[in-house]
Design an enzyme around this catalytic site. Sequence first.
Site, PDB file in Angstrom:
ATOM      1  N   HIS A  77      11.410  32.640  23.456  1.00 24.37           N
ATOM      2  CA  HIS A  77      10.796  33.175  22.302  1.00 24.37           C
ATOM      3  C   HIS A  77       9.305  32.176  22.024  1.00 24.37           C
ATOM      4  CE1 HIS A  77      14.959  34.630  19.744  1.00 24.37           C
ATOM      5  NE2 HIS A  77      15.370  34.076  21.359  1.00 24.37           N
TER       6      HIS A  77
ATOM      7  N   ASP B 237      16.642  38.623  19.424  1.00 22.58           N
ATOM      8  CA  ASP B 237      18.124  37.953  19.276  1.00 22.58           C
ATOM      9  C   ASP B 237      18.114  39.366  18.452  1.00 22.58           C
ATOM     10  OD1 ASP B 237      17.236  35.891  20.806  1.00 22.58           O
ATOM     11  OD2 ASP B 237      18.211  34.303  19.219  1.00 22.58           O
TER      12      ASP B 237
ATOM     13  N   ASP C   4      27.108  35.273  19.111  1.00 24.61           N
ATOM     14  CA  ASP C   4      27.090  36.571  18.564  1.00 24.61           C
ATOM     15  C   ASP C   4      25.830  36.984  17.848  1.00 24.61           C
ATOM     16  OD1 ASP C   4      25.322  34.027  18.583  1.00 24.61           O
ATOM     17  OD2 ASP C   4      25.946  33.062  16.210  1.00 24.61           O
ATOM     18  N   HIS C   5      25.796  37.375  19.463  1.00 24.63           N
ATOM     19  CA  HIS C   5      23.813  38.329  19.370  1.00 24.63           C
ATOM     20  C   HIS C   5      22.972  38.697  20.440  1.00 24.63           C
ATOM     21  CE1 HIS C   5      22.209  33.883  20.386  1.00 24.63           C
ATOM     22  NE2 HIS C   5      21.487  34.753  20.735  1.00 24.63           N
TER      23      HIS C   5
ATOM     24  N   HIS D  12      25.669  32.246  23.236  1.00 18.30           N
ATOM     25  CA  HIS D  12      25.188  34.057  23.230  1.00 18.30           C
ATOM     26  C   HIS D  12      26.362  34.997  23.058  1.00 18.30           C
ATOM     27  CE1 HIS D  12      21.770  32.202  24.392  1.00 18.30           C
ATOM     28  NE2 HIS D  12      20.885  33.312  24.355  1.00 18.30           N
TER      29      HIS D  12
ATOM     30  N   TYR E 137      27.901  34.313  27.665  1.00 17.99           N
ATOM     31  CA  TYR E 137      27.088  33.161  28.416  1.00 17.99           C
ATOM     32  C   TYR E 137      26.907  32.596  26.881  1.00 17.99           C
ATOM     33  CZ  TYR E 137      22.399  31.538  30.062  1.00 17.99           C
ATOM     34  OH  TYR E 137      21.965  30.807  29.766  1.00 17.99           O
TER      35      TYR E 137
ATOM     36  N   HIS F 163      20.206  38.255  22.999  1.00 14.41           N
ATOM     37  CA  HIS F 163      18.785  37.868  23.576  1.00 14.41           C
ATOM     38  C   HIS F 163      18.174  38.421  24.450  1.00 14.41           C
ATOM     39  CE1 HIS F 163      15.453  34.958  24.504  1.00 14.41           C
ATOM     40  NE2 HIS F 163      15.811  35.060  25.732  1.00 14.41           N
TER      41      HIS F 163
END
Length: 242
Positions: free
Chosen positions: A184, A191, A223-224, A221, A218, A226
């Site tokens: 990022h 994301d 809830d999204h 992760h 992972y 990447h």
Amino acid sequence: MSTSRRALLSAAVMVPTSAAVLAVTSGTAQAAEYKWDRKLKDGLKGSDVTQLQIRVAGYPGYGNVLAIDGSFGPATKAAVKRFQSAYGLASDGVAGPDTFSKIYSLQDSDNSPKHFKYSELNSCNSSWGGGMVSASTAKANALVTMWRLEALRHALGDKPITISSGFRSKSCNSRVGGASNSRHMYGDAADLTGSHSFCTMAKQARNHGFWSILGPGYPNHNDHVHVSGRSSRYWSAPNCGI
């Protein structure tokens, strides 16, 4: 050579340590919409090729990343063919009027794709500075990321994809608890949430130039999804079979 009304990127090269980091010479000033004035095909070089590569960066083929190097070689030809096929154009790998017309229809006046905005890729900072790269490089990386996401969105039926996090300065990254080496901070990460299942997005992203894909299963992760650029491939979404 191509003409443009102050194109965002007057030149760009791939930096060996990152698959998506771009060096730019025109700073971060917003530019008018880029236009091409010649057909582009295998063997040609120039800044106009660079601009084309940015816009077809989401069509490198499964597991691949397209070099943004201003040289129209076999990989660029294949990416152009995939772009053409995705939009029902004659798939010959030559970027001419029909291909450019389709790109223009997808392109906003600041050269970002119409379904994604710079503000979506930079919701945590007041500028593009303070990361691991210069502000101009972070913004250039975000542009490539948006075109990759446009390709992903189209492949998923043109249904909305939401960016919950994009570029972060070092201070922003620390504030939100990001990893110390988070992509990022380079501007090439996003994301994703939205109308698709996370596994659907993670699996499809493998076709669109992302060498880093992290999703359900992972750590942190679930809830999204990447996606980002990096120097080597690392995909991990165990709950999705990745």
